[in-house]
Design a protein around this motif. Sequence first.
Motif, short mmCIF file in Angstrom:
data_model
loop_
_atom_site.label_atom_id
_atom_site.label_comp_id
_atom_site.label_asym_id
_atom_site.label_seq_id
_atom_site.Cartn_x
_atom_site.Cartn_y
_atom_site.Cartn_z
N THR A 85 0.84 -1.20 0.00
CA THR A 85 0.00 0.00 0.00
C THR A 85 0.88 1.25 0.00
N ALA A 86 0.29 2.36 -0.44
CA ALA A 86 1.09 3.57 -0.66
C ALA A 86 1.38 4.37 0.62
N GLY A 87 0.78 3.96 1.74
CA GLY A 87 1.09 4.69 2.99
C GLY A 87 0.09 5.79 3.29
N GLN A 88 -0.14 6.63 2.29
CA GLN A 88 -1.16 7.66 2.51
C GLN A 88 -2.32 7.41 1.54
N GLU A 89 -3.14 6.45 1.86
CA GLU A 89 -4.29 6.17 0.98
C GLU A 89 -5.25 7.34 1.08
N ASP A 90 -5.71 7.80 -0.08
CA ASP A 90 -6.57 8.99 -0.09
C ASP A 90 -7.95 8.73 0.50
N TYR A 91 -8.45 7.54 0.26
CA TYR A 91 -9.82 7.27 0.70
C TYR A 91 -9.85 6.13 1.70
N ALA A 92 -10.53 6.39 2.80
CA ALA A 92 -10.62 5.35 3.84
C ALA A 92 -11.27 4.10 3.27
N ALA A 93 -12.22 4.26 2.36
CA ALA A 93 -12.93 3.10 1.80
C ALA A 93 -11.97 2.19 1.02
N ILE A 94 -11.06 2.82 0.28
CA ILE A 94 -10.07 2.04 -0.49
C ILE A 94 -9.17 1.28 0.48
N ARG A 95 -8.71 2.01 1.50
CA ARG A 95 -7.82 1.40 2.49
C ARG A 95 -8.52 0.23 3.18
N ASP A 96 -9.79 0.44 3.55
CA ASP A 96 -10.55 -0.62 4.21
C ASP A 96 -10.67 -1.86 3.31
N ASN A 97 -10.85 -1.62 2.01
CA ASN A 97 -10.94 -2.75 1.07
C ASN A 97 -9.64 -3.53 1.04
N TYR A 98 -8.52 -2.80 1.04
CA TYR A 98 -7.21 -3.47 1.07
C TYR A 98 -7.13 -4.36 2.31
N PHE A 99 -7.47 -3.77 3.46
CA PHE A 99 -7.33 -4.49 4.72
C PHE A 99 -8.25 -5.71 4.74
N ARG A 100 -9.44 -5.55 4.19
CA ARG A 100 -10.40 -6.65 4.18
C ARG A 100 -9.86 -7.84 3.40
N SER A 101 -9.13 -7.55 2.32
CA SER A 101 -8.65 -8.62 1.43
C SER A 101 -7.43 -9.34 2.00
N GLY A 102 -6.79 -8.77 3.03
CA GLY A 102 -5.55 -9.35 3.53
C GLY A 102 -5.77 -10.47 4.53
N GLU A 103 -4.84 -11.43 4.52
CA GLU A 103 -4.90 -12.52 5.52
C GLU A 103 -3.85 -12.31 6.61
N GLY A 104 -2.87 -11.48 6.31
CA GLY A 104 -1.83 -11.18 7.30
C GLY A 104 -1.21 -9.83 6.97
N PHE A 105 -0.62 -9.19 7.99
CA PHE A 105 -0.13 -7.82 7.81
C PHE A 105 1.30 -7.66 8.31
N LEU A 106 2.13 -7.00 7.49
CA LEU A 106 3.43 -6.55 7.95
C LEU A 106 3.30 -5.05 8.18
N CYS A 107 3.38 -4.64 9.43
CA CYS A 107 3.22 -3.24 9.79
C CYS A 107 4.62 -2.65 9.99
N VAL A 108 5.03 -1.82 9.03
CA VAL A 108 6.42 -1.38 8.95
C VAL A 108 6.58 0.07 9.43
#
Length: 201
Positions: free
Chosen positions: A68-91
């Motif tokens: 992800t780009a770090g500063q996602e413009d829209y919360a809805a887009i960011r939420d969709n990304y998060f929804r699709s993930g099975e695991g997260f690397l928080c850097v």
Amino acid sequence: MASKAKASQPAVIHKVIMVGSGGVGKSALTLQFMYEEFVEDYEPTKADSYRKKVVLDGEEVQIDILDTAGQEDYAAIRDNYFRSGEGFLCVFSITEQESFQATAEFREQILRVKNDDNIPFLLVGNKADLEDRRQVTLDEANQRAHGWNVPYVETSAKTRANVDKVFYDLMREIRSRKMKASQQSNGQKGKKTKKRKCTIL
């Protein structure tokens, strides 16, 4: 018959999402893992998706990485990304206290979207090669990871230190999570699901 079974059994895909502030090295880590090269000047444009076949503990799987780009413009887009993930690397960057503070917000957003406290998640302190510019102490980072009950690993996209480790460790967490879910659903149904790779005899 065997070849037919093989064709209908594609490699398991583990979906990993890279999150963190802009400029902490998410893309550098991803590209180092994918192509074994260090890209210093990466244009932070949009979210990028990568897929690679790897062997995880003797099993061939595919890893699907969304950077992800770090500063996602829209919360809805960011939420969709998060929804699709099975695991997260928080850097975050160990040279930037602000990026470390931002990890709390990312985790909060992920937990809100996934509605699950137990999601496969690794806290990653990148730029470990810049020890002389460190702003986030090891103790501080370990404390936060401990409070969240997640692993903490320091990486360097530049020297490749622990780069493979964080991706493989996260895939192992995702796999164990999937196996638990599969066992639970099998237990509830009282019958085996044919789709699961592990039920083939």
